[in-house]
Design a protein around this motif. Structure first.
Motif, PDB file in Angstrom:
ATOM      1  N   THR A 530      37.833 -26.162  22.224  1.00 22.37           N
ATOM      2  CA  THR A 530      37.925 -24.449  22.882  1.00 22.37           C
ATOM      3  C   THR A 530      38.793 -23.653  22.119  1.00 22.37           C
ATOM      4  OG1 THR A 530      38.873 -24.724  24.855  1.00 22.37           O
ATOM      5  CG2 THR A 530      36.503 -25.553  24.996  1.00 22.37           C
ATOM      6  N   GLU A 531      38.255 -22.509  22.287  1.00 22.76           N
ATOM      7  CA  GLU A 531      39.418 -21.164  21.619  1.00 22.76           C
ATOM      8  C   GLU A 531      39.541 -20.101  22.717  1.00 22.76           C
ATOM      9  OE1 GLU A 531      40.535 -18.704  18.728  1.00 22.76           O
ATOM     10  OE2 GLU A 531      38.994 -20.297  17.993  1.00 22.76           O
ATOM     11  N   LEU A 532      40.105 -20.167  23.904  1.00 25.31           N
ATOM     12  CA  LEU A 532      39.909 -18.962  24.547  1.00 25.31           C
ATOM     13  C   LEU A 532      40.289 -17.329  23.669  1.00 25.31           C
ATOM     14  CD1 LEU A 532      40.277 -17.896  27.640  1.00 25.31           C
ATOM     15  CD2 LEU A 532      42.995 -17.544  27.058  1.00 25.31           C
ATOM     16  N   LEU A 533      39.363 -16.847  23.701  1.00 30.89           N
ATOM     17  CA  LEU A 533      38.820 -15.557  22.769  1.00 30.89           C
ATOM     18  C   LEU A 533      39.952 -14.707  23.065  1.00 30.89           C
ATOM     19  CD1 LEU A 533      35.977 -15.873  20.659  1.00 30.89           C
ATOM     20  CD2 LEU A 533      37.938 -16.771  19.799  1.00 30.89           C
ATOM     21  N   ILE A 534      39.402 -14.128  24.565  1.00 32.67           N
ATOM     22  CA  ILE A 534      40.042 -13.239  25.310  1.00 32.67           C
ATOM     23  C   ILE A 534      40.687 -13.526  26.511  1.00 32.67           C
ATOM     24  CG2 ILE A 534      37.971 -11.595  25.759  1.00 32.67           C
ATOM     25  CD1 ILE A 534      39.816  -9.396  25.386  1.00 32.67           C
ATOM     26  N   SER A 535      41.057 -13.040  27.685  1.00 30.76           N
ATOM     27  CA  SER A 535      40.911 -13.420  28.747  1.00 30.76           C
ATOM     28  C   SER A 535      41.903 -11.999  29.688  1.00 30.76           C
ATOM     29  CB  SER A 535      42.008 -14.322  29.303  1.00 30.76           C
ATOM     30  OG  SER A 535      42.702 -14.572  29.184  1.00 30.76           O
ATOM     31  N   ASN A 536      41.916 -11.391  31.080  1.00 37.44           N
ATOM     32  CA  ASN A 536      42.412 -10.269  31.569  1.00 37.44           C
ATOM     33  C   ASN A 536      43.688 -11.350  32.491  1.00 37.44           C
ATOM     34  OD1 ASN A 536      41.410 -11.385  33.448  1.00 37.44           O
ATOM     35  ND2 ASN A 536      39.995  -9.174  34.610  1.00 37.44           N
ATOM     36  N   TYR A 537      43.748 -12.191  32.540  1.00 38.88           N
ATOM     37  CA  TYR A 537      44.775 -12.941  33.219  1.00 38.88           C
ATOM     38  C   TYR A 537      45.906 -14.489  32.013  1.00 38.88           C
ATOM     39  CZ  TYR A 537      43.481 -11.372  37.892  1.00 38.88           C
ATOM     40  OH  TYR A 537      43.475 -10.783  38.907  1.00 38.88           O
ATOM     41  N   GLN A 538      46.728 -14.186  32.114  1.00 38.32           N
ATOM     42  CA  GLN A 538      47.816 -15.257  31.618  1.00 38.32           C
ATOM     43  C   GLN A 538      47.246 -16.991  31.832  1.00 38.32           C
ATOM     44  OE1 GLN A 538      49.704 -14.598  30.084  1.00 38.32           O
ATOM     45  NE2 GLN A 538      50.108 -15.766  27.980  1.00 38.32           N
ATOM     46  N   ALA A 554      37.992 -12.595  33.831  1.00 39.19           N
ATOM     47  CA  ALA A 554      37.465 -12.399  32.817  1.00 39.19           C
ATOM     48  C   ALA A 554      38.025 -13.430  31.592  1.00 39.19           C
ATOM     49  CB  ALA A 554      37.311 -11.229  32.432  1.00 39.19           C
ATOM     50  N   ARG A 555      37.012 -14.115  31.043  1.00 38.05           N
ATOM     51  CA  ARG A 555      37.321 -15.837  30.196  1.00 38.05           C
ATOM     52  C   ARG A 555      36.274 -15.575  29.435  1.00 38.05           C
ATOM     53  NH1 ARG A 555      40.539 -20.465  32.815  1.00 38.05           N
ATOM     54  NH2 ARG A 555      41.546 -18.961  34.187  1.00 38.05           N
ATOM     55  N   VAL A 556      36.320 -14.912  27.891  1.00 38.73           N
ATOM     56  CA  VAL A 556      35.397 -15.800  26.683  1.00 38.73           C
ATOM     57  C   VAL A 556      35.951 -16.740  25.434  1.00 38.73           C
ATOM     58  CG1 VAL A 556      34.604 -14.515  25.345  1.00 38.73           C
ATOM     59  CG2 VAL A 556      34.811 -13.235  26.744  1.00 38.73           C
ATOM     60  N   TYR A 557      35.403 -18.064  26.138  1.00 36.34           N
ATOM     61  CA  TYR A 557      35.484 -19.152  24.639  1.00 36.34           C
ATOM     62  C   TYR A 557      34.532 -19.259  23.901  1.00 36.34           C
ATOM     63  CZ  TYR A 557      39.026 -21.047  28.766  1.00 36.34           C
ATOM     64  OH  TYR A 557      39.697 -20.685  29.675  1.00 36.34           O
ATOM     65  N   LEU A 558      35.307 -19.750  22.892  1.00 37.74           N
ATOM     66  CA  LEU A 558      34.678 -20.587  21.440  1.00 37.74           C
ATOM     67  C   LEU A 558      34.536 -21.822  22.147  1.00 37.74           C
ATOM     68  CD1 LEU A 558      33.142 -19.007  19.048  1.00 37.74           C
ATOM     69  CD2 LEU A 558      35.492 -19.840  18.060  1.00 37.74           C
ATOM     70  N   LEU A 559      33.675 -21.998  21.629  1.00 28.42           N
ATOM     71  CA  LEU A 559      33.195 -23.982  22.557  1.00 28.42           C
ATOM     72  C   LEU A 559      32.474 -24.209  21.074  1.00 28.42           C
ATOM     73  CD1 LEU A 559      30.857 -23.484  25.216  1.00 28.42           C
ATOM     74  CD2 LEU A 559      32.565 -23.763  25.151  1.00 28.42           C
ATOM     75  N   LYS A 560      33.150 -25.397  20.464  1.00 25.20           N
ATOM     76  CA  LYS A 560      33.105 -26.168  18.943  1.00 25.20           C
ATOM     77  C   LYS A 560      32.119 -27.546  19.628  1.00 25.20           C
ATOM     78  CE  LYS A 560      36.922 -23.666  17.486  1.00 25.20           C
ATOM     79  NZ  LYS A 560      38.270 -23.694  17.074  1.00 25.20           N
TER      80      LYS A 560
END
Length: 560
Positions: A530-538, A554-560
């Motif tokens: 996985t790659e975390l593309l963006i999140s509003n917390y650490q 909020a979290r957005v992951y790229l799944l590989k």
């Protein structure tokens, strides 16, 4: 049906309400030179299109949505030369310009209406809708959207004219071919100047049911409901297809129609690419999520399951056929962080969460000015501080019926249009850096904490989060064109979904409220990395199988 690629699907649109954006000459009113001053700010944000609310000549009964000359610039905003400088400045920075098209009605000070009301046999009489009264009453029982009757008696010719909005906004008669021809010529005038599209104000109201029959009227209603006879009328698609044939198809432009009272199936008729009408519409089903049975001012709590159901229904119905527009606020709606988020303890977190949703759903996202720094609703103390005709008329009408001030102000605090119209908060100086003069409407008192200058100085601000979301959209096609698969459909806290396009997969996880909740990844979603593309917390851990979500996380992951 394969989703066709188009520039207006890939763009992010930024709406400017010019009166409240930036004042360059100290008269307290935002203007075109003020916008020119801030073009580099818009470029820094990364948006690709500006939708400019009306800048045409207007007496300003409804803040420019009452137009007296479609080909002239409002003197308060500047000159034709200023407009051309603005358009050139945008194009030089790779930003397209979409204008507002307001053709359901004109101002009563438009030359057509001045002629029309002068006599029954004037050549412009049939440019508007005139009728005889019935026994000293209006022609039918319809109410206006802005309170009162939808008819205004005109003594000069002893007839009534029709106005869905203010008495100073008479409706055009679209049954008249000359009216349509005048509108198309005016649209060509602006396209030939080099603009890149139109946002069309209440465009689905231009065709009325012949005969204009009385509307249904409840026992406590002052007026009948004319909406079913004015929205999505019998000739609406004929008119829009004619407009497309005569004008729109001749230019590489973007169109979005404001369409109150449209459901997804009806919307398909407007935006299906095979039908040659519009690219997108603004629908208001989501904007009515907190409206009770008595309408906009009757506020009820909203549920996340309803929110999700509305969004997925619109996506699913239009998938492969038409395109969605995505917005949570605009010049007619309250600030989204106050309405759908938490503008107190979690203002920054919830502003980022809502942005994450808007920019990772399928459709074209629209940012309303100030949203990118998390501006909030305003609570003025008294109705005298408000400028919006809708709020003022409602207050007068309901006060006369004995509704207490506290109740009325509570409705205006939640839903009044002036929430969106207070000036942009540029810095912490007097009047938030909007003007050197007295602003046309008071600035929100929280401008010292919430302003652009502070946002630009803080790398963890809402502004830079928006900038990153916009950049990600340019980087990953899956964010624009990917299919959506809903997860957690019945959960009242978590909004989660995957996006899929070819070999790209995204996982979006949103905790919509202030409680901590557990997210468990469904077993059928597999990934190697996985790659975390963006999140509003650490975020430290990246095991997606079980996540303890923080308030408004909020979290957005790229799944590989």
């Amino acid at each position: 049906m394969v989703c066709m690629k188009r520039w207006w699907k890939e763009a992010v649109v930024y709406q400017i309400y010019p009166r409240s954006f930036k004042d360059s000459n100290g008269d307290g009113i935002g203007d075109l030179q003020g916008i020119i001053e801030k073009l580099d700010y818009l470029k820094k944000l990364g948006i690709g299109v500006v939708w400019l609310s009306p800048v045409y000549q207007s007496p300003n009964d409804d803040n420019g949505y009452d137009i007296s000359d479609y080909r002239a610039i409002m003197k308060e905003f500047g000159t034709e030369k200023d407009f051309e400088e603005l358009l050139q400045g945008m194009h030089q920075r790779g930003i397209k310009l979409v204008m507002d098209l307001v053709v359901n009605h004109t101002s009563d000070e438009h030359k057509w209406f001045i002629e029309s009301r002068s006599s029954k046999d004037n050549q412009f009489r049939d440019y508007y809708i005139w009728r005889n009264g019935k026994d000293g009453n209006p022609p039918n029982n319809w109410g206006s959207f802005f309170s009162g009757s939808a008819w205004k008696y005109d003594k000069a010719t002893d007839q009534y004219y029709f106005h869905l909005f203010s008495t100073k906004q008479p409706d055009l008669n679209w049954e008249n071919k000359k009216v349509r021809s005048e509108v198309y010529d005016m649209m060509k005038f602006w396209f030939d100047k080099g603009i890149d599209g139109f946002r069309m104000d209440v465009i689905n109201l231009i065709s009325k049911v012949p005969g204009l029959p009385d509307g249904e009227k409840g026992e406590n209603d002052l007026y009948g409901n004319g909406f079913p006879f004015t929205a999505n009328g019998p000739r609406i698609h004929e008119f829009l297809q004619e407009m497309n044939r005569e004008v729109l198809s001749k230019y590489d432009i973007m169109t979005v129609g404001e369409a109150p009272g449209v459901d997804p199936k009806t919307a398909e008729l407007y935006v299906n690419s095979d039908r040659n009408e519009l690219n997108m519409i603004f629908q208001f089903e989501l904007m009515d999520i907190d409206s009770g049975e008595h309408g906009k001012w009757d506020i009820k709590p909203w549920k996340l399951t309803t929110f999700k159901e509305i969004m997925f229904k619109w996506y699913d119905t239009l998938k492969g056929k038409g395109w969605n527009s995505l917005f949570l606020n605009n010049h007619d709606q309250p600030r989204m962080v106050s309405r759908f988020g938490n503008d107190k303890e979690y203002r920054v977190e919830s502003a980022k969460l809502l942005a994450t949703f808007l920019h990772t759903w399928q459709g074209t996202p629209y940012i309303y000015q100030g949203e990118e720094i998390g501006m909030t609703n305003v609570h003025f103390n008294d109705i005298s501080e408000y400028k919006d005709i809708e709020s003022i008329n409602m207050y007068k009408e309901m006060s006369a019926l004995g509704v207490p001030k506290e109740t009325l102000m509570k409705g205006i605090y939640a839903k009044g249009r002036d929430n969106a119209r207070t000036p942009i908060q540029w810095n912490s100086s007097e009047n938030a850096g909007f003007t050197d003069g007295k602003p046309w409407i008071n600035v929100n008192p929280n401008y010292k904490e919430i302003n652009v200058e502070r946002a630009l100085a803080d790398k963890s601000s809402v502004f830079y989060y928006y900038q990153k979301l916009i950049q990600l959209r340019k980087q990953y096609e899956v964010i624009v064109y990917g299919d959506i698969n809903m997860l957690y459909k019945d959960d009242e806290s978590i909004f989660a979904y995957t996006r899929n396009l070819n070999n790209e997969r995204l996982l979006v996880i949103l905790n919509f409220f202030d409680s901590k909740v557990e997210f468990n990844l469904p077993e059928d979603i597999e990934y190697k990395a996985t790659e975390l593309l963006i999140s509003n917390y650490q975020v430290e851990e990246h095991d997606l199988h079980s996540i303890r979500l923080r308030p408004y996380e909020a979290r957005v992951y790229l799944l590989k």
